[in-house]
Design an enzyme around this catalytic site. Structure first.
Site, PDB file in Angstrom:
ATOM      1  N   GLU A  66       0.817  -1.221   0.000  1.00 58.17           N
ATOM      2  CA  GLU A  66       0.000   0.000   0.000  1.00 58.17           C
ATOM      3  C   GLU A  66       0.850   1.270   0.000  1.00 58.17           C
ATOM      4  O   GLU A  66       1.680   1.470   0.894  1.00 58.17           O
ATOM      5  CB  GLU A  66      -0.915  -0.005   1.237  1.00 58.17           C
TER       6      GLU A  66
ATOM      7  N   LYS B 142      -7.227  -0.428  11.854  1.00 57.66           N
ATOM      8  CA  LYS B 142      -6.621  -0.885  10.586  1.00 57.66           C
ATOM      9  C   LYS B 142      -5.415  -0.008  10.245  1.00 57.66           C
ATOM     10  O   LYS B 142      -4.377  -0.491   9.788  1.00 57.66           O
ATOM     11  CB  LYS B 142      -7.652  -0.846   9.459  1.00 57.66           C
TER      12      LYS B 142
ATOM     13  N   ASP C  55       4.786 -14.009  12.064  1.00 55.96           N
ATOM     14  CA  ASP C  55       3.432 -14.464  11.747  1.00 55.96           C
ATOM     15  C   ASP C  55       2.472 -13.284  11.966  1.00 55.96           C
ATOM     16  O   ASP C  55       2.033 -13.018  13.082  1.00 55.96           O
ATOM     17  CB  ASP C  55       3.091 -15.649  12.666  1.00 55.96           C
TER      18      ASP C  55
ATOM     19  N   HIS D   8      -2.089  10.415   0.212  1.00 51.88           N
ATOM     20  CA  HIS D   8      -2.194   8.998  -0.170  1.00 51.88           C
ATOM     21  C   HIS D   8      -2.289   8.853  -1.683  1.00 51.88           C
ATOM     22  O   HIS D   8      -1.572   8.071  -2.295  1.00 51.88           O
ATOM     23  CB  HIS D   8      -3.413   8.386   0.515  1.00 51.88           C
TER      24      HIS D   8
HETATM   25  C1  LIG Z   1       2.031  11.141   2.879  1.00 47.41           C
HETATM   26  C2  LIG Z   1       2.378  12.223   3.854  1.00 47.41           C
HETATM   27  C3  LIG Z   1       3.543  11.771   4.752  1.00 47.41           C
HETATM   28  C4  LIG Z   1       2.817  13.471   3.085  1.00 47.41           C
HETATM   29  O1  LIG Z   1       2.870  14.538   3.966  1.00 47.41           O
HETATM   30  P1  LIG Z   1       3.470  15.964   3.595  1.00 47.41           P
HETATM   31  O2  LIG Z   1       2.930  16.925   4.567  1.00 47.41           O
HETATM   32  O3  LIG Z   1       3.300  16.202   2.140  1.00 47.41           O
HETATM   33  O4  LIG Z   1       4.952  15.669   3.924  1.00 47.41           O
HETATM   34  P2  LIG Z   1       6.183  16.644   4.040  1.00 47.41           P
HETATM   35  O5  LIG Z   1       6.608  17.037   2.683  1.00 47.41           O
HETATM   36  O6  LIG Z   1       5.946  17.712   5.070  1.00 47.41           O
HETATM   37  O7  LIG Z   1       7.257  15.620   4.650  1.00 47.41           O
HETATM   38  C5  LIG Z   1       7.240  15.205   6.009  1.00 47.41           C
HETATM   39  C6  LIG Z   1       7.962  13.882   6.125  1.00 47.41           C
HETATM   40  O8  LIG Z   1       7.126  12.837   5.613  1.00 47.41           O
HETATM   41  C7  LIG Z   1       7.942  11.885   4.925  1.00 47.41           C
HETATM   42  N1  LIG Z   1       7.572  11.892   3.504  1.00 47.41           N
HETATM   43  C8  LIG Z   1       6.877  12.818   2.827  1.00 47.41           C
HETATM   44  N2  LIG Z   1       6.699  12.445   1.551  1.00 47.41           N
HETATM   45  C9  LIG Z   1       7.297  11.262   1.397  1.00 47.41           C
HETATM   46  C10 LIG Z   1       7.463  10.346   0.312  1.00 47.41           C
HETATM   47  N3  LIG Z   1       6.985  10.599  -0.892  1.00 47.41           N
HETATM   48  N4  LIG Z   1       8.111   9.209   0.533  1.00 47.41           N
HETATM   49  C11 LIG Z   1       8.636   8.926   1.752  1.00 47.41           C
HETATM   50  N5  LIG Z   1       8.508   9.747   2.810  1.00 47.41           N
HETATM   51  C12 LIG Z   1       7.858  10.896   2.641  1.00 47.41           C
HETATM   52  C13 LIG Z   1       9.399  12.313   5.117  1.00 47.41           C
HETATM   53  O9  LIG Z   1       9.918  11.703   6.262  1.00 47.41           O
HETATM   54  C14 LIG Z   1       9.246  13.798   5.309  1.00 47.41           C
HETATM   55  O10 LIG Z   1      10.294  14.360   6.047  1.00 47.41           O
HETATM   56  P3  LIG Z   1      11.614  14.918   5.254  1.00 47.41           P
HETATM   57  O11 LIG Z   1      12.280  13.727   4.656  1.00 47.41           O
HETATM   58  O12 LIG Z   1      11.113  15.856   4.208  1.00 47.41           O
HETATM   59  O13 LIG Z   1      12.400  15.554   6.345  1.00 47.41           O
HETATM   60  C15 LIG Z   1       1.172  12.642   4.759  1.00 47.41           C
HETATM   61  O14 LIG Z   1       0.150  13.136   3.926  1.00 47.41           O
HETATM   62  C16 LIG Z   1       0.644  11.526   5.596  1.00 47.41           C
HETATM   63  O15 LIG Z   1       1.207  11.167   6.612  1.00 47.41           O
HETATM   64  N6  LIG Z   1      -0.500  10.970   5.203  1.00 47.41           N
HETATM   65  C17 LIG Z   1      -1.109   9.815   5.830  1.00 47.41           C
HETATM   66  C18 LIG Z   1      -1.071   8.681   4.860  1.00 47.41           C
HETATM   67  C19 LIG Z   1      -1.565   7.386   5.447  1.00 47.41           C
HETATM   68  O16 LIG Z   1      -1.898   7.262   6.591  1.00 47.41           O
HETATM   69  N7  LIG Z   1      -1.594   6.397   4.590  1.00 47.41           N
HETATM   70  C20 LIG Z   1      -2.078   5.075   4.939  1.00 47.41           C
HETATM   71  C21 LIG Z   1      -3.048   4.627   3.895  1.00 47.41           C
HETATM   72  S1  LIG Z   1      -4.686   5.128   4.271  1.00 47.41           S
HETATM   73  C22 LIG Z   1      -5.214   3.860   5.352  1.00 47.41           C
HETATM   74  O17 LIG Z   1      -5.113   2.728   5.001  1.00 47.41           O
HETATM   75  C23 LIG Z   1      -5.527   4.070   6.812  1.00 47.41           C
HETATM   76  C24 LIG Z   1      -6.510   5.075   7.286  1.00 47.41           C
HETATM   77  C25 LIG Z   1      -6.065   6.451   6.935  1.00 47.41           C
HETATM   78  O18 LIG Z   1      -7.804   4.861   6.785  1.00 47.41           O
HETATM   79  C26 LIG Z   1      -6.531   4.903   8.794  1.00 47.41           C
HETATM   80  C27 LIG Z   1      -7.488   5.833   9.518  1.00 47.41           C
HETATM   81  O19 LIG Z   1      -8.533   6.179   8.959  1.00 47.41           O
HETATM   82  O20 LIG Z   1      -7.186   6.135  10.709  1.00 47.41           O
HETATM   83  N1  LIG Z   2      -1.961 -20.242  16.315  1.00 45.72           N
HETATM   84  C1  LIG Z   2      -0.760 -19.898  15.840  1.00 45.72           C
HETATM   85  O1  LIG Z   2      -0.415 -18.714  15.814  1.00 45.72           O
HETATM   86  C2  LIG Z   2       0.176 -20.957  15.330  1.00 45.72           C
HETATM   87  C3  LIG Z   2       1.366 -20.547  14.775  1.00 45.72           C
HETATM   88  N2  LIG Z   2       2.303 -21.465  14.364  1.00 45.72           N
HETATM   89  C4  LIG Z   2       3.591 -21.073  13.790  1.00 45.72           C
HETATM   90  O2  LIG Z   2       4.607 -21.321  14.771  1.00 45.72           O
HETATM   91  C5  LIG Z   2       5.786 -20.559  14.495  1.00 45.72           C
HETATM   92  C6  LIG Z   2       6.334 -19.926  15.750  1.00 45.72           C
HETATM   93  O3  LIG Z   2       6.566 -20.897  16.740  1.00 45.72           O
HETATM   94  P1  LIG Z   2       7.939 -20.893  17.573  1.00 45.72           P
HETATM   95  O4  LIG Z   2       7.793 -21.897  18.664  1.00 45.72           O
HETATM   96  O5  LIG Z   2       8.307 -19.521  17.963  1.00 45.72           O
HETATM   97  O6  LIG Z   2       8.930 -21.291  16.443  1.00 45.72           O
HETATM   98  P2  LIG Z   2      10.111 -22.228  16.267  1.00 45.72           P
HETATM   99  O7  LIG Z   2       9.866 -23.573  16.842  1.00 45.72           O
HETATM  100  O8  LIG Z   2      10.449 -22.129  14.842  1.00 45.72           O
HETATM  101  O9  LIG Z   2      11.252 -21.466  17.105  1.00 45.72           O
HETATM  102  C7  LIG Z   2      11.360 -21.485  18.473  1.00 45.72           C
HETATM  103  C8  LIG Z   2      12.550 -22.314  18.864  1.00 45.72           C
HETATM  104  O10 LIG Z   2      13.762 -21.577  18.655  1.00 45.72           O
HETATM  105  C9  LIG Z   2      14.756 -22.079  19.541  1.00 45.72           C
HETATM  106  N3  LIG Z   2      15.480 -20.979  20.217  1.00 45.72           N
HETATM  107  C10 LIG Z   2      16.815 -20.712  20.104  1.00 45.72           C
HETATM  108  N4  LIG Z   2      17.150 -19.620  20.809  1.00 45.72           N
HETATM  109  C11 LIG Z   2      16.025 -19.156  21.411  1.00 45.72           C
HETATM  110  C12 LIG Z   2      15.744 -18.046  22.257  1.00 45.72           C
HETATM  111  N5  LIG Z   2      16.671 -17.172  22.636  1.00 45.72           N
HETATM  112  N6  LIG Z   2      14.474 -17.868  22.670  1.00 45.72           N
HETATM  113  C13 LIG Z   2      13.494 -18.702  22.285  1.00 45.72           C
HETATM  114  N7  LIG Z   2      13.700 -19.772  21.487  1.00 45.72           N
HETATM  115  C14 LIG Z   2      14.972 -20.010  21.039  1.00 45.72           C
HETATM  116  C15 LIG Z   2      14.022 -22.989  20.551  1.00 45.72           C
HETATM  117  O11 LIG Z   2      14.182 -24.323  20.099  1.00 45.72           O
HETATM  118  P3  LIG Z   2      15.264 -25.338  20.712  1.00 45.72           P
HETATM  119  O12 LIG Z   2      14.975 -25.458  22.132  1.00 45.72           O
HETATM  120  O13 LIG Z   2      15.053 -26.578  19.953  1.00 45.72           O
HETATM  121  O14 LIG Z   2      16.576 -24.667  20.455  1.00 45.72           O
HETATM  122  C16 LIG Z   2      12.564 -22.623  20.326  1.00 45.72           C
HETATM  123  O15 LIG Z   2      11.670 -23.637  20.651  1.00 45.72           O
HETATM  124  C17 LIG Z   2       5.363 -19.525  13.491  1.00 45.72           C
HETATM  125  O16 LIG Z   2       5.886 -19.876  12.224  1.00 45.72           O
HETATM  126  C18 LIG Z   2       3.823 -19.632  13.472  1.00 45.72           C
HETATM  127  O17 LIG Z   2       3.337 -19.265  12.207  1.00 45.72           O
HETATM  128  C19 LIG Z   2       2.091 -22.805  14.521  1.00 45.72           C
HETATM  129  C20 LIG Z   2       0.904 -23.262  15.061  1.00 45.72           C
HETATM  130  C21 LIG Z   2      -0.163 -22.379  15.462  1.00 45.72           C
END
Ligand SMILES: CC(C)(COP(=O)([O-])OP(=O)([O-])OC[C@H]1O[C@@H](n2cnc3c(N)ncnc32)[C@H](O)[C@@H]1OP(=O)([O-])[O-])[C@@H](O)C(=O)NCCC(=O)NCCSC(=O)C[C@@](C)(O)CC(=O)[O-]
Ligand SMILES: NC(=O)C1=CN([C@@H]2O[C@H](COP(=O)(O)OP(=O)(O)OC[C@H]3O[C@@H](n4cnc5c(N)ncnc54)[C@H](OP(=O)(O)O)[C@@H]3O)[C@@H](O)[C@H]2O)C=CC1
Length: 413
Positions: free
Chosen positions: A81, A254, A270, A366
Site C-alpha cells: 500500500e 486498521k 506471523d 495517499h
Molecule cells: C504522505 C504524507 C507523509 C505526506 O505529507 P506531507 O505533509 O506532504 O509531507 P512533508 O513534505 O511535510 O514531509 C514530512 C515527512 O514525511 C515523509 N515523507 C513525505 N513524503 C514522502 C514520500 N513521498 N516518501 C517517503 N517519505 C515521505 C518524510 O519523512 C518527510 O520528512 P523529510 O524527509 O522531508 O524531512 C502525509 O500526507 C501523511 O502522513 N499521510 C497519511 C497517509 C496514510 O496514513 N496512509 C495510509 C493509507 S490510508 C489507510 O489505510 C488508513 C486510514 C487512513 O484509513 C486509517 C485511519 O482512517 O485512521
Molecule cells: N496459532 C498460531 O499462531 C500458530 C502458529 N504457528 C507457527 O509457529 C511458528 C512460531 O513458533 P515458535 O515456537 O516460535 O517457532 P520455532 O519452533 O520455529 O522457534 C522457536 C525455537 O527456537 C529455539 N530458540 C533458540 N534460541 C532461542 C531463544 N533465545 N528464545 C526462544 N527460542 C529459542 C528454541 O528451540 P530449541 O529449544 O530446539 O533450540 C525454540 O523452541 C510460526 O511460524 C507460526 O506461524 C504454529 C501453530 C499455530
C-alpha cells in the site's frame, strides 16, 4: 554517529538509499545484492511451505526518523500500500521533536490452552490446582533451549465452563513467537492432566491472545510540529469517535496495523497471529482503539499504544534470508526489542493518518503516492509512468480511468 533522521531520503535514487542503509546496518555486498534482486531461491521457498511453484515479491521500504528509547532505527516495512512508509516516517519525524518514543514491555508470557471435557468441572479444576507444581515441573522437562534460558511454564490458571475446563499454562517463550514450543508443551502435559482429572483432553494449543505480552509505546507530539492547537484538538476528537463508534474504531485500528503488519512481514513474523491478538485485545475492552491520546499541560498531544505482541527473532520463518537482512537493518537483538519497535511504528502510523484526516484529508498525500501504482496497473511502461502521474496530478484527478485515458492519449501522439 548513526542517525535515522534522514531528511529527503525519499528523493534519493534506490542505489543512494541502499548505500545509506548499508552503512547504517553494516550490510555485506551479498546482502545488498540480495535486497536488490530479492531472489531467495526456489530451494529455500520449497523448504518453507508446501506445493511451491514460485515466490511472490513485495516492496521493502525503509521508514526513517525513528528514535526509540534513545536509539535510532531504520525500519524495514514490507507492504503493497502506498503512503504507509511515508506516513510512518512523517509520524516519527514529528515525535522526534520531543525526544521520540519511549516504550515498555510486560514480558514474553504466552498462554497454552488445554481443553478438558468433564461432567465434573469443579472437581477437575480442584485437581489441576492441587497438582499445579507437579504440572509445571513436568511441563519444563521438555528438551528446549527456552527452558535452559530461564523460560518455560511459569504458572497456570483454570477456567470453568458448563461441561469442561480450560487449563491455561503461562509460558515464557523468551525470543521466540512461541507457538510450536507452547503446542509441544501442551501435548506433552495433556496425558497427566487427563489422569488427575479423569476427564478427556481435546484441544492442546496456544491462544493467540496474549495480554501478558504487551508492548506499550508513548510519544509526545509537539503542538507546533503537529500543526497547532486546532489540529491537536481535531486528533482528540477523531480519537473520541473511535472510542464510541465501532465502525470508526475498525478503520482506526486498521491504520495501526498498516505499520505493524509491514514490520511483521519484513521480519519474517506471523502477521496473522499478531493481527488476531490485537483485534481480540481491542474486543476485550469492548472493541476500543488500540491507541489513546491526551493533551499535556504544554498543549502537546501525547499518544499511547498498547499491543499484544507475539513476535520472535528466532525460529523457522527466519529461514527467509530477506527477513534476516531486515532484522539486521533494524538491529534488534531480542523479541522484546522488536516488540517495542513495532509498537512505536503502530503509534507513528496512527498519528500520521489522524493528522492527515483532520487537516487536508487522506486523499492528497495517499493518492499522490498511489498515482504511480495506478499508472503501472493500466500498463504504463518506462518513462510513460512518470508522464501519466504528472498529468494526473496536473489535471487534479487521480483514478484508474484517468490513468487509462492519459496513457491512451500519450500513445496516440
Ligand atoms: C504522505 C504524507 C507523509 C505526506 O505529507 P506531507 O505533509 O506532504 O509531507 P512533508 O513534505 O511535510 O514531509 C514530512 C515527512 O514525511 C515523509 N515523507 C513525505 N513524503 C514522502 C514520500 N513521498 N516518501 C517517503 N517519505 C515521505 C518524510 O519523512 C518527510 O520528512 P523529510 O524527509 O522531508 O524531512 C502525509 O500526507 C501523511 O502522513 N499521510 C497519511 C497517509 C496514510 O496514513 N496512509 C495510509 C493509507 S490510508 C489507510 O489505510 C488508513 C486510514 C487512513 O484509513 C486509517 C485511519 O482512517 O485512521
Ligand atoms: N496459532 C498460531 O499462531 C500458530 C502458529 N504457528 C507457527 O509457529 C511458528 C512460531 O513458533 P515458535 O515456537 O516460535 O517457532 P520455532 O519452533 O520455529 O522457534 C522457536 C525455537 O527456537 C529455539 N530458540 C533458540 N534460541 C532461542 C531463544 N533465545 N528464545 C526462544 N527460542 C529459542 C528454541 O528451540 P530449541 O529449544 O530446539 O533450540 C525454540 O523452541 C510460526 O511460524 C507460526 O506461524 C504454529 C501453530 C499455530
Amino acid at each position: 554517529m548513526k542517525t535515522s533522521r534522514l531528511s529527503g531520503f525519499y528523493k534519493l535514487s534506490i542505489d543512494e538509499r541502499l548505500k545509506i542503509v548499508r552503512d547504517f546496518a553494516d550490510l555485506s555486498d551479498e546482502e545488498v545484492e540480495l535486497l536488490k534482486t530479492s531472489k531467495i531461491g526456489l530451494d529455500k521457498a520449497d523448504a518453507m511451505i508446501e506445493n511451491v511453484i514460485g515466490t511472490f515479491e513485495l516492496p521493502i521500504g525503509i521508514a526513517t526518523n525513528f528514535l526509540i528509547d534513545g536509539k535510532d532505527y531504520l525500519v524495514p516495512m514490507v507492504i503493497e500500500e502506498p503512503s504507509v512508509v511515508a506516513a510512518a516516517s512523517h509520524g516519527a519525524k514529528i515525535a522526534r521533536v520531543k525526544g521520540g518514543f519511549s516504550t515498555l514491555y510486560t514480558g514474553s508470557i504466552m498462554i497454552g490452552q488445554i481443553q478438558v471435557l468433564t461432567d465434573n468441572p469443579h472437581s477437575a479444576k480442584f485437581e489441576v490446582l492441587k497438582h499445579k507444581d507437579e504440572i509445571i515441573e513436568k511441563a519444563n522437562e521438555i528438551e528446549s533451549s527456552i527452558v535452559k534460558l530461564g523460560g518455560g511454564c511459569k504458572d497456570l490458571t483454570v477456567r470453568v465452563f458448563d461441561n469442561m475446563i480450560v487449563v491455561h499454562l503461562l509460558i515464557d517463550v523468551k525470543d521466540a513467537m512461541g507457538a510450536n514450543f507452547i503446542n509441544s508443551v501442551c501435548e506433552r502435559i495433556a496425558p497427566f492432566i487427563e489422569r488427575i482429572t479423569g476427564g478427556k483432553v481435546l484441544l492442546r494449543i496456544l491462544s493467540n491472545l496474549c495480554p501478558q505480552r504487551l508492548a506499550i509505546a508513548k510519544a509526545v507530539f509537539d503542538k507546533k510540529a503537529v500543526g497547532g492547537e486546532e489540529v491537536v484538538e481535531g486528533i482528540i476528537k477523531a480519537y473520541e469517535l473511535a472510542k464510541v463508534d465501532i465502525y470508526r474504531c475498525a478503520t482506526h485500528n486498521k491504520g495501526i496495523m498498516n505499520g505493524v503488519c509491514a514490520v511483521l512481514i519484513a521480519t519474517g513474523n506471523d502477521f496473522r497471529a499478531v493481527e488476531s491478538a490485537c483485534y481480540a485485545y481491542s474486543a476485550m475492552q469492548g472493541f476500543k482503539p488500540l491507541t489513546h491520546y491526551e493533551i499535556n499541560e504544554d498543549g502537546d498531544l501525547v499518544g499511547y499504544i498498547e499491543l499484544p505482541m507475539s513476535v520472535g527473532v528466532v525460529g523457522g520463518a527466519k529461514a527467509n534470508p530477506l527477513a534476516r537482512i531486515c532484522l539486521k537493518i533494524l538491529g534488534v537483538k531480542s523479541a522484546e526489542e522488536l516488540a517495542r519497535v513495532i509498537a512505536s511504528v503502530g503509534l507513528a502510523q496512527n498519528f500520521a493518518a489522524l493528522r492527515a484526516l483532520v487537516t487536508e484529508g487522506i486523499q492528497r498525500g495517499h493518492m499522490e503516492l498511489h498515482a504511480r501504482g495506478l499508472a503501472l496497473s493500466v500498463g504504463a511502461k518506462g518513462d510513460e509512468v512518470e508522464k501519466v502521474v504528472e498529468r494526473m496530478l496536473k489535471e487534479g484527478k487521480i483514478s484508474m480511468s484517468k490513468a487509462k485515458e492519459i496513457l491512451e492519449r500519450l500513445r496516440q501522439k
